[in-house]
Structures are given as structure tokens and as C-alpha cells.
Write an enzyme that holds these catalytic residues in place. Structure first.
Site, PDB file in Angstrom:
ATOM      1  N   GLN A 227     -13.009  18.211   4.474  1.00 53.59           N
ATOM      2  CA  GLN A 227     -12.587  17.657   5.706  1.00 53.59           C
ATOM      3  C   GLN A 227     -12.940  18.003   6.857  1.00 53.59           C
ATOM      4  O   GLN A 227     -12.842  17.833   8.062  1.00 53.59           O
ATOM      5  CB  GLN A 227     -10.919  18.213   5.708  1.00 53.59           C
ATOM      6  CG  GLN A 227     -10.090  17.516   4.997  1.00 53.59           C
ATOM      7  CD  GLN A 227      -8.526  18.214   4.878  1.00 53.59           C
ATOM      8  OE1 GLN A 227      -8.096  18.501   3.848  1.00 53.59           O
ATOM      9  NE2 GLN A 227      -8.174  18.105   6.182  1.00 53.59           N
ATOM     10  N   ARG A 374      -0.731  19.082   6.103  1.00 49.88           N
ATOM     11  CA  ARG A 374      -0.167  18.104   6.961  1.00 49.88           C
ATOM     12  C   ARG A 374       0.666  18.587   8.006  1.00 49.88           C
ATOM     13  O   ARG A 374       1.626  18.070   8.479  1.00 49.88           O
ATOM     14  CB  ARG A 374       0.591  16.885   6.119  1.00 49.88           C
ATOM     15  CG  ARG A 374       0.588  15.539   6.840  1.00 49.88           C
ATOM     16  CD  ARG A 374       0.906  14.554   5.770  1.00 49.88           C
ATOM     17  NE  ARG A 374       0.779  13.450   6.758  1.00 49.88           N
ATOM     18  CZ  ARG A 374       0.908  12.134   6.155  1.00 49.88           C
ATOM     19  NH1 ARG A 374       1.555  12.074   4.809  1.00 49.88           N
ATOM     20  NH2 ARG A 374       0.753  11.043   6.944  1.00 49.88           N
ATOM     21  N   CYS A 375       0.135  19.680   8.728  1.00 49.87           N
ATOM     22  CA  CYS A 375       0.650  20.203  10.003  1.00 49.87           C
ATOM     23  C   CYS A 375      -0.531  20.803  10.730  1.00 49.87           C
ATOM     24  O   CYS A 375      -1.307  21.440   9.966  1.00 49.87           O
ATOM     25  CB  CYS A 375       1.901  21.022   9.653  1.00 49.87           C
ATOM     26  SG  CYS A 375       1.665  22.579   9.419  1.00 49.87           S
ATOM     27  N   GLU A 744       0.894  14.190  11.360  1.00 55.18           N
ATOM     28  CA  GLU A 744       1.805  15.262  10.632  1.00 55.18           C
ATOM     29  C   GLU A 744       3.056  15.291  11.228  1.00 55.18           C
ATOM     30  O   GLU A 744       3.959  16.037  10.688  1.00 55.18           O
ATOM     31  CB  GLU A 744       1.072  16.487  11.358  1.00 55.18           C
ATOM     32  CG  GLU A 744      -0.565  16.397  10.683  1.00 55.18           C
ATOM     33  CD  GLU A 744      -1.433  17.607  10.903  1.00 55.18           C
ATOM     34  OE1 GLU A 744      -1.161  17.975  12.206  1.00 55.18           O
ATOM     35  OE2 GLU A 744      -2.079  17.880  10.356  1.00 55.18           O
TER      36      GLU A 744
END
Ligand SMILES: Cc1cc2nc3c(=O)[nH]c(=O)nc-3n(C[C@H](O)[C@H](O)[C@H](O)COP(=O)(O)OP(=O)(O)OC[C@H]3O[C@@H](n4cnc5c(N)ncnc54)[C@H](O)[C@@H]3O)c2cc1C
Lengths: 789, 291
Positions: A227, A374-375, A744
Site C-alpha cells: 500500500q 480500514r481506519c 473508512e
């Protein structure tokens, strides 16, 4: 700023902001023509399989690799001892701790990497990996952070000097004395103790690498599931001591990341070292089980929150004490300054003067990670705690939970709002979002239905979450990863025919950058989105950036894209003035055209300008229409929303079903509403998973329970509730086009809404908490406990 | 997936398949839908030297209804049962089918394979115990019919011999005064049961219970038939109290383990609730046939 309507400025042919442009990347994915790491085949490529520890905590007495080495097709067996010869047995984590690449002294979690087999074929490698024999002396496995911090707990990190306990970090934020004073003067103190369980991002594509080190040129080309390819290149340069210009990280199509592909994993390092030594490409792709048991987990926070309130229903202060289970190595990917990520955003959407947040992390015999699934760096845990706490506070005060929130929200005129733990919220209108959600769900009607149902012996619950997120790191002054400032970049090249290519330092893993970033350029330059190609994920070919996670691509790289587009537009204006033989000041810009003010007929298009930039530039002006911009955001952005969930609980079995799920999100100005919707749907489904069924747990011996998808549950379309979406639009005042990031929000905001709904159905029985996952057996146990007094 | 090495055979006829079993039954594993065997090979819990794929055998995919009996061939998939009209002849069977696994697994997994595998968390064995099914076991030189109660020995153990294959599963059809149900608590679609309860009732002309079947999934070391609860029902006039009594017996007889799906206490409680609900639903169907 307050909520506004946002309509597209550009026609659909141009497809700028606000158009639900179809995802251009999907054709190749749907047709099976994507190119993932596992699709990469190089001549002479070898395959790697990893031998992992079967036990959670043990001293390694000996490792016997002879049987494995004798297998036909095995080229090499790599151990930690071998790597130590290259100073590669340990590597730094993204939190500045160290992590074993291959264990030399002890194993510290079940599934830890102990040795690797390199063979001509993956099946051979797998078979041989099972023929490695390790003699272990088992030690007490520590499976929770409470035990870890007891005086007589065995030391997990005895590899580190001057370490006397398993305490991994201790960090606090806010005003302790002021908070104590607020609590002393409070009418009521509401307390909630809860565990946010360990979960796993579980991208569909597991992690993997093809490392190709060419012995003749010393060029290392590393295809990996990353990523953050640029940051990873720098880490590789530091870890392996390779010259950075000789390392090329290629992050091809990525099948989901969700934070799992931010860290550097031992397998990447071993494969690269093996390729370096052997001189052939080496591929390693994790199995599903390897991904679940050894790569970046998320959450695992034990939290105690206390809210000081007045009888009138005003929040006076917040006190939080948090203990996190970090696993064997402290490997959170997070800014250096903040040891518990951005957990101190825990004060939430509410206005009160003081808060104190104390955090500790403990080593345990579990996989490392603590990635932001996802945060944005632990914001999910924070949002969950405050939204659960606020709900319980309303019950204790005998107030309606919506009313209690409305009474305590930060007001639109208070922005930029300075939170008690040091954040500066950019913009928001929390009341508007909650009122919209209440309208959509029919709040009063549902309340009445709930009361009626209760009379009939049925259990209905309504849960609210009015979350505020903080995303889009940095600015660089406060936010860094291993010292690298959290800026991001965009390089835009407009070609002579008016078509363009945009190169980014971030890396999409499914978010749709190829679609949305073209729309940003289309908006700013009037070049049709279809004429713009997006390039990401190749460090030789894109400008430096910190990568895609923590919802930072649109806030940071998106801003960089807008700024570089505007810079080229400024240059284009000079060229247009030259072409129109007018003065720059007299020119007006209108969706891809410059014309002399008051004379639209005289227009030259951006395409004319681009052609002239190469064929007829004004004298004295640098030719070409290209540029790069590095954007260091002035602040984070603060998306928010209000979610309302209605559930029916079976009073006998404890099963619960979502009847309604209403989600009002405000992510500022939207680039592509369809993609925003998709992001929200995904997040709401993940939030549902965490709240209802999903966790990774361990038995007393430290065996991981949740090592495959029969045990670690991923909801399907079948059980995922139906979502009803709504929006408000409150632009970010500091972002070039007012966007905030939305990847998110729904994962962050929704778990508390689901859980609050179940608690709401049971609170009249005296139930105040059920830890996630709120599975039927836990619901039943809570009801039983309440019934028995 | 990376299983251990294995040989693969794919006979084209039943005779060929049976003769392979006759010669090498000890080292050959039958591959039907593969939905239990392949996951086990992937995890290397099973490493059979040879797989014999029976999916090419012709004529083994029928569901027949004859003379009050419902008959499934060896290759009848779970989803064939879901879609079958004939299968509605037994209410327990037809109501259980959509609860087995998920739609993708149902397209491949077979009823016979599920029984032969005898995972105590499998749904079909309870259905068959509650309905009094029997299996036909065929080898190259003989054929025998075995009652389900005798077929299932213990978890992952049946009395199917290495040279035999399950070729048919026979389930009695319900009469017009019969009813059945399957209640299942699962964490998500495709999850094995936390608790499963199969029930079957036949009423006599007077509306009393002539025959009852109750069997439980995932709450014992094998699928558990509960004769004590069945006996409590038989000869009695159905009522909520009667069903509650039978359900209570079932919850006492089972012996669940505490695990991530819930405590033993909870599962016992769910057996109680679901047996009661299953009997009530079975009765609702059955009483429709009373005149
Ligand atoms: C994701 C998933 C979820 C599942 N959920 C459930 C569930 O909720 N409930 C449930 O009941 N099951 C569930 N299953 C299991 C599924 O129902 C299997 O299909 C079934 O257990 C086995 O049938 P099969 O045809 O696939 O057998 P296989 O896997 O091919 O074989 C299983 C065993 O039976 C033997 N065998 C197969 N056929 C015969 C035969 N004719 N004669 C003799 N021996 C034979 C094989 O040799 C092997 O030992 C699930 C499976 C998966 C993968």
C-alpha cells in the site's frame, strides 16, 4: 462551514467532480486481466514456503534442516542464523521497534516465521518446509495484556537490552488535573469497560512478493503487495543496505489492503535476501492461514471510559484508560509521536472542556500488527468507545440518546474546533447529519414501535452513532512514518494532443483511483476524464509518497493533484494569452477553455493550449505542460456522520437481526458519488462483521482460533443488512476542493451503532454492555445475568 | 492449496469404481463433492494416497419417490434437494436442505458424502436419524441395506467398509398427517451449526403422535438421536406443554462443548428452544392432514 448542496460543474463528457463515472479499472478485473503479484512469472523463478512456529512461546534449542535440504528440487533452506550473517535476522517495524525476520533465539507467537525453503516448485517447497525439525523448550504463553504486565510474567522481549517488563509503551494525552477536577464536580459519572476484539483486515488477495535481484546489475526489482511502495523502498534500503536507486518496488494490481499491506513482512525480506544470494527471482505468496495468523491484525484494545455529566445532561469531561494487546512486536503503522495512534480523538463529536486519555501497550505471545484496519490509526477504537459511552450516559440520565447527543454536539460556529486532546477539527455540522438520519429512519415512529413491541414481549432496539473521524495525515510537522513526513505527491504531464498522464505516490487497492483521480484533473483542467491515465505503484516511475491508508489518498494526493492541475492551468493561461494575443488578466476560464472576458467565441481549448505548449510556446516561457507537486496538508480532515440501526432481538435465542440501517455520511465534497457509496457499503458491512461475528481469539496455549474462513467469519450478501444511505456536504475549508476522505468512515462509525441497537433492546433489563462480537450466546448470557439480578 | 501428493483415478462406470475399491480400498478415498475431503487435504488433516473421483459415474444423480420412500443416489447434491419437488415428500429433508452450507458448497456437496463423512456438525445425519433413513452400501460382490442408526458409529466413523460405497440413501416420505422441520443456529450462511435440531412427527387419525423423531447436531460427539424425547411424545396428544417436555429432555441428554460458538450452557438452552420450535412447526404441517 455548514452543509451545502454540491452539483457537478462540468458536463458529463468532461466528468469532473460529482459525476458517478463508472470505474475504469473494473473491465480488466472482471475479465480476469488484472495483474497481481501472483500473476507474475519470471524466467528461472524459484518458490518459497515458510516453516512457522507451532507454539506461541518457546526457546529454540536447535533447528535441523538436513531432511528438507535433501528433498529433490530444494535449492536452499534459510534460517535466522543464516540471515544473521547478513545482519538481516531482525528488521525495524513501522513503530520503531524491532521484529524477527526469522527467529533465532525464541519464537514469540504461533505462526512466527522460523525458516524458509526455496525450491523449484511451490509444492516441493511446502513439502520440504514440513521436514524442518525444530527443538523447542516451551515457555509460558502470555495470551492477554493483563497477565503480560504482572510482575511474575516471563519477559517476552528478552532480545532487547534494558527491558525489564512487557510494557511496550505508555502514553497519555489531555489534561489530567483538569479532568480530575471536572469529575470531582460532576453530578454523575458514567463508566464503560469494554474490549474491542482483535480483528483482521483479510484482503481477498493475501500478501506476497516476487523478488528479483539481478546479480550482474545489482538491480533489485521487487513486486509486492504494498500500500506504500515508496516508503517500502526506503525501508528496504535501510534494512538490506541496498542503494536506494537500485531498488525498484512495483506494487501491481492489489486485491484489497485495508491496512494489511502497510507493514513490511518477514516473507518479503527473506525472499529478497534469497534472491540476492541465489541470483534468481524468488516468489512467495501467503496462504490464507498464513495471512490470518501472522500478518497485521487490528484493534485488540481493552478500554475503560468514564464520562462526567451534569444532571441537565451536559458532558463535563472524559477520562479514558486503555490497555492494548500489541502481540510480540510493536508494529503499528502510525505516526512516531503518537504511541496509540490517533486514539486520543476519543472525545468525539461533543463539546466539553477537558479530557484525559491514558494508554499502555503490552507485549503478548500473539502476532504483531496493530494496523489500522480500514481506519486512521486507532480511530475506530476511539469512536466505538465514545459512542457506546454516550449512549449509556443517556440511559443513566433518563434521556433519549439522540436528545443527549444533540445537547452536547460541537456547534457549526465553533469550527475550527480545538478539541481537549489537541486536534483542530476543520468543519462539521453534526446536528444536521443526526437530524437527517432521524428523519430517514422515522425516529419517533420507531420509538413508538419499540415501546409497543416491548409490551408484547418482543425486543426491539435503536442504536445511534454520531462519529467524527480524523483522516488524511499529515501535516508533516506532526505526522510521519519512521521519520518520513506524511506528505504526498502528484506529477501531471499533459501531452501535445491534450491527453494526460497523472503519476501518484499513493497506491489504490480497490478504491478506484484510476477513475477518481482523473476526475480531479478533469475538474481543474477541463480535460475529459477518459483522456487521463493514472499511474501508480512503481517507484521508478512515480513521485515519492507515503502511500494509501488512513483515508489519505484524496485528502493528500488528491489535493496535490488539484494543486498541480491548477499550476498547469496558470501556465496554460500564459499560453492562451499568447494564442489569443490578449493579456492574461483579460482571460476567463470556463471548463477547459480560455476566452477573452465577454467574448466566448474567442475561446482556445486546453487541448489547443497543450499543443501550443510543445509547438508554439510564448517566447521566454519554458516549453511543455508538465509539473509535479508535493502537498503537505495544513491539517487533517474530519469526516463525520450519523448512523441509526434498528434491530429485533430474539429473547429466547439471543439472535438479532438488523431491521433498518440508516447511514448519513458527510465526507465533504465528493469526487464520485457512486464510489463513495461503494466505500460506505463496504465499511458498513465490515462494521456489521466486527459487531456481530468476527474476531480472532486464542486459547490458553496461544493457539490462534480464527486461522481460516471457517473460523474467521466474513459476512456475505446473505447476512449483510440492507443499507439506506443519506448525505450532508460540509466541505473541508483547507482542502483545495473541499474533500475529506471516505474510505473508512463506515468501518469507524458503524460498529457502535449496531452494538448500541442491541444494548438498547436490552437496557430496560439492566444490560449495559456486551463486548463485540455481539454473538447470540453473548446476548443470551447478558440477559441471563441481568435476569438473575 | 498445497495438499500432500496423491494419485487421482476417475472411473467411468460403477463397476470399475467398485472393483478399484475391491482391490485397493484401504488406500483409496472416494471423492464426491469434495466439500469435506478437499478442505481436510488442504489443511493436511487428511493425506489419502489415492483419490477416486466418482463424479463421472453415470446415472447416480436421481431423486426418486416410490411407494412412500424418497431415494437419493450417491451423487445427489445438496442443491438438487433444495430444488426438488419430490424431496418435499419428507418435510424434515426439504426444510433442512437450504440450511446446509452455502449456495456454492451446495452445488457440489452430496447427501451421501455428508453421511459417509459423519462430521458431528453436519446437518444431514441428524435429518436422517430423525426420519429413520437407511443406506444402501454396495461393493463389487454384495449389496446391503443399513439403518442410519447402525451406519453412524462415531464422529468421522461409519460402518461403511473400505471396499464399499454408499449408493443410495432412503428416507420414508411423510404421510399427509406427517410433518418435519430443521432448526439451525449458525453464525453466518455456510457456517456449521452451533446447534441444529431435526424433528419429524406422524399423527394418528385421532391426532395423537404416532411416531416422533428428534436428532441433534453439534451438541454431542456425534449426531445424536434422542429416543427418550421421542418416547415422551409418542401416544400423546400434541400441546405446547408436551413439546416443552420433550425439548427439555433433549436439552438434558445432549452434551455440548463450550467453544467460540458459545458456552455449553447456552447450547443446551438453544437445544431446548429449537426443539420446542421445531416440534411446533412440524405439528403445524402435520395437523393440516387431519380431517
Ligand atoms: C464452506 C463449507 C461450509 C459447509 N457447511 C456445512 C453445513 O453447514 N452443514 C453441513 O452439513 N455440511 C457443511 N459442509 C460440508 C458439506 O456439506 C459437504 O458437502 C459434505 O460434508 C460432504 O459431502 P461431499 O460430497 O462434498 O463429500 P467429499 O468431501 O467428497 O467426501 C467426504 C468423505 O465421504 C467419503 N464419501 C463421499 N461419498 C461417498 C460415498 N458415496 N460412499 C462412501 N464414501 C463416500 C469420502 O471418501 C470422504 O471421506 C460445508 C462445507 C464447506 C466447504
Amino acid at each position: 462551514m455548514t452543509a451545502t448542496e454540491h452539483r457537478p460543474h462540468t458536463p458529463p463528457e468532461i466528468g469532473g467532480l460529482g459525476h458517478s463515472r463508472k470505474r475504469v479499472e473494473d473491465a480488466r478485473f472482471i475479465e480476469g486481466r488484472g495483474n497481481y503479484v501472483d500473476d507474475i512469472e519470471l524466467p528461472g523463478m524459484l518458490h518459497m514456503a515458510i516453516h512457522r512456529s507451532p507454539v506461541a512461546h518457546a526457546r529454540i534449542l536447535s533447528i535441523d534442516t538436513s531432511e528438507a535440504e535433501a528433498v529433490e528440487g530444494v535449492v536452499a533452506v534459510v534460517t535466522g542464523e543464516f540471515l544473521a550473517g547478513y545482519n538481516l535476522a531482525w528488521m525495524p517495524t513501522l513503530s520503531g521497534d524491532t521484529q524477527a525476520v526469522l527467529a533465532t533465539d525464541k519464537v514469540r507467537f504461533q505462526g512466527q516465521e522460523v525458516a524458509a525453503v526455496i525450491a523449484t516448485d511451490r509444492y516441493v517447497a511446502e513439502d520440504a518446509a514440513r521436514m524442518i525439525h525444530v527443538d523447542y523448550e516451551e515457555l509460558e504463553p502470555i495470551v492477554n495484556p493483563q497477565r503480560s504486565l504482572e510482575d511474575d510474567a516471563p519477559l517476552i522481549r528478552d532480545d532487547k537490552e534494558d527491558v525489564e517488563s512487557n510494557l511496550c509503551y505508555e502514553w497519555d494525552s489531555g489534561d489530567k488535573d483538569g479532568t480530575d477536577a471536572a469529575f470531582a464536580g460532576a453530578d454523575k459519572i458514567v463508566t464503560l469497560q469494554t474490549h474491542y476484539p482483535r480483528s483482521h483486515p483479510s484482503p481477498l488477495e493475501t500478501c506476497g512478493v516476487v523478488a528479483d535481484v539481478n546479480p550482474a546489475t545489482s538491480q533489485a526489482t521487487i513486486y509486492m503487495t504494498s500500500q506504500a511502495p515508496h516508503a517500502h523502498r526506503t525501508v528496504f534500503a535501510l534494512v538490506a543496505g541496498l542503494p536506494e536507486q537500485n531498488i525498484r518496488i512495483v506494487s501491481p494490481d492489489i486485491g484489497g489492503g485495508f491496512g494489511n499491506k502497510v507493514p513490511v513482512y518477514p516473507g518479503y525480506v527473506v525472499a529478497t535476501a534469497a534472491s540476492l544470494v541465489i541470483g534468481k527471482p524468488v516468489k512467495w505468496m501467503e496462504t490464507r492461514t498464513e495471512n490470518l495468523i501472522s500478518t497485521g491484525f487490528a484493534r485488540d484494545y481493552y478500554m475503560k471510559g468514564e464520562l462526567a455529566v451534569s444532571n441537565e445532561g451536559k458532558i463535563l469531561g472524559l477520562r479514558v484508560d486503555m490497555l492494548s494487546d500489541q502481540g510480540a512486536f510493536y508494529a503499528d503503522a502510525q505516526p512516531t509521536k503518537f504511541r496509540a495512534g490517533l486514539f486520543h480523538i476519543v472525545t468525539g463529536s461533543y463539546d466539553y472542556p477537558v479530557a484525559h486519555v491514558a494508554t499502555r501497550g503490552a507485549y503478548t505471545n500473539k502476532a504483531p500488527g496493530g494496523v489500522a484496519y480500514r481506519c486512521s490509526f486507532r480511530v475506530t477504537e476511539a469512536s466505538y468507545l465514545i459512542e457506546r459511552l454516550v449512549q449509556n450516559a443517556a440511559y443513566e440520565l433518563g434521556m433519549d440518546p439522540a436528545e443527549f447527543r444533540l445537547k452536547n454536539f460541537i456547534q457549526p460556529d465553533q469550527f475550527p474546533y480545538h478539541s481537549p486532546t489537541g486536534f483542530v477539527y476543520d468543519s462539521g455540522d453534526y446536528e444536521a447529519a443526526l437530524r437527517k438520519a432521524m428523519g430517514m429512519v422515522g425516529y419517533d415512529q420507531i420509538q413508538a414501535e419499540k415501546e409497543q413491541a416491548r409490551k408484547e414481549g418482543k425486543l426491539v432496539g435503536i442504536g445511534i452513532a454520531s462519529f467524527t473521524e480524523v483522516v488524511g495525515a499529515g501535516h508533516g510537522e506532526d505526522y510521519d512514518i519512521l521519520g518520513l513526513k506524511m506528505f504526498d505527491s502528484a506529477e501531471l504531464r499533459v501531452h501535445p494532443t491534450g491527453k494526460a498522464i497523472l503519476k501518484l505516490g499513493v497506491r489504490s487497492q480497490g478504491q478506484g483511483h484510476e477513475t477518481t483521480f482523473a476526475q480531479i484533473v478533469a475538474e481543474e483542467l477541463g480535460i475529459p476524464a477518459d483522456d487521463i491515465k493514472i499511474v501508480e505503484g512503481d517507484t521508478d516511475n512515480t513521485p515519492y509518497g507515503l502511500g494509501t491508508y488512513a483515508s489519505r489518498s484524496t485528502p493528500v494526493a488528491g489535493a496535490a493533484t488539484a494543486v498541480i492541475s491548477r499550476k498547469l492551468r496558470e501556465k496554460g493561461k500564459k499560453i492562451a494569452a499568447h494564442l489569443l494575443e490578449a493579456s492574461e488578466e483579460d482571460l476567463t476560464w470556463d471548463n477547459g477553455k480560455f476566452h477573452v472576458a465577454g467574448d466566448p467565441e474567442s475561446a482556445v481549448t486546453i487541448q489547443d493550449v497543450a499543443f501550443a505548449a510543445y509547438t508554439n510556446p510564448p517566447p521566454g516561457l519554458e516549453p511543455g505542460l508538465e509539473g509535479v507537486h508535493y502537498y503537505d496538508p495544513p491539517n487533517m480532515t474530519y469526516p463525520f456522520g450519523s448512523y441509526i440501526v434498528v434491530v429485533d432481538v430474539d429473547p429466547e435465542s439471543g439472535q438479532w437481526k438488523v431491521r433498518r440501517m440508516v447511514a448519513v455520511d458527510d465526507c465533504g465534497v465528493k469526487i464520485n458519488p457512486m464510489i463513495v457509496e461503494g466505500q460506505i457499503h463496504g465499511g458498513l458491512a465490515e462494521g456489521y462483521a466486527m459487531s456481530s461475528m468476527q474476531y480472532i481469539t486464542f486459547d490458553e496455549s496461544g493457539n490462534c482460533i480464527g486461522s481460516n474462513f471457517m473460523d474467521y467469519l466474513i459476512p456475505t450478501a446473505w447476512e449483510t443488512p440492507r443499507f439506506e444511505l443519506g448525505e450532508t456536504v460540509t466541505p473541508s475549508p483547507h482542502h483545495p476542493f473541499g474533500a475529506k476522505g471516505v474510505g473508512e468512515s463506515a468501518t469507524v462509525g458503524s460498529p457502535a451503532a449496531y452494538v448500541n441497537a442491541v444494548i438498547d433492546a436490552l437496557q430496560h433489563l439492566g444490560v449495559t454492555n456486551i463486548d463485540m462480537p455481539v454473538s447470540p450466546d453473548r446476548v443470551w448470557a447478558a440477559m441471563e445475568k441481568a435476569n438473575s439480578g | 492449496m498445497y495438499p500432500a501428493k496423491f494419485d487421482y483415478l476417475a472411473p467411468e462406470t460403477l463397476e470399475e469404481a467398485l472393483s478399484i475399491l475391491h482391490e485397493r480400498g484401504d488406500e483409496v478415498k472416494i471423492l464426491a463433492g469434495g466439500q469435506s475431503l478437499i478442505p481436510m487435504m488442504k489443511l493436511r488433516f487428511a493425506s489419502p494416497p489415492t483419490l477416486m473421483d466418482i463424479n463421472r459415474l453415470p446415472g447416480l444423480s436421481r431423486i426418486n419417490r416410490t411407494n412412500g420412500t424418497l431415494e437419493f443416489d450417491a451423487l445427489v447434491r445438496h442443491n438438487d434437494v433444495v430444488k426438488s419437488d419430490a424431496a418435499k415428500a419428507n418435510h424434515t429433508v426439504s426444510r433442512a436442505a437450504p440450511w446446509v452450507a452455502d449456495p456454492i458448497v451446495r452445488n457440489l456437496g452430496t447427501v451421501a458424502g455428508s453421511l459417509a463423512h459423519h462430521d458431528p456438525e453436519g446437518d444431514w445425519a441428524s435429518v436422517m436419524l430423525a426420519t429413520g433413513a437407511e443406506l444402501v452400501l454396495t461393493s463389487s460382490d454384495s449389496q446391503r441395506t443399513v439403518k442410519i442408526d447402525d451406519f453412524l458409529v462415531d464422529m468421522f466413523t461409519t460402518n461403511c467398509l473400505p471396499n464399499e460405497m454408499v449408493t443410495k440413501v432412503r428416507v420414508p416420505a411423510h404421510s399427509s398427517r406427517g410433518g418435519g422441520d430443521y432448526q439451525k443456529l449458525e453464525r453466518k450462511v455456510g457456517d456449521y451449526a452451533t446447534v441444529g435440531v431435526a424433528t419429524s412427527l406422524e399423527l394418528d387419525e385421532g391426532g395423537r403422535v404416532a411416531k416422533a423423531g428428534i436428532a441433534l447436531t453439534s451438541v454431542f460427539h456425534h449426531n445424536l438421536k434422542v429416543p427418550e424425547a421421542e418416547a415422551a411424545l409418542e401416544g400423546e396428544r400434541p400441546s405446547d406443554e408436551l413439546f416443552a417436555e420433550a425439548a427439555n429432555i433433549a436439552s438434558q441428554v445432549c452434551d455440548p462443548a463450550s467453544d467460540v460458538r458459545g458456552s455449553a450452557e447456552y447450547k443446551r438452552h438453544v437445544v431446548d428452544v429449537f426443539t420446542r420450535r421445531g416440534l411446533a412447526k412440524s405439528y403445524e404441517t402435520a395437523k393440516g392432514g387431519l380431517t
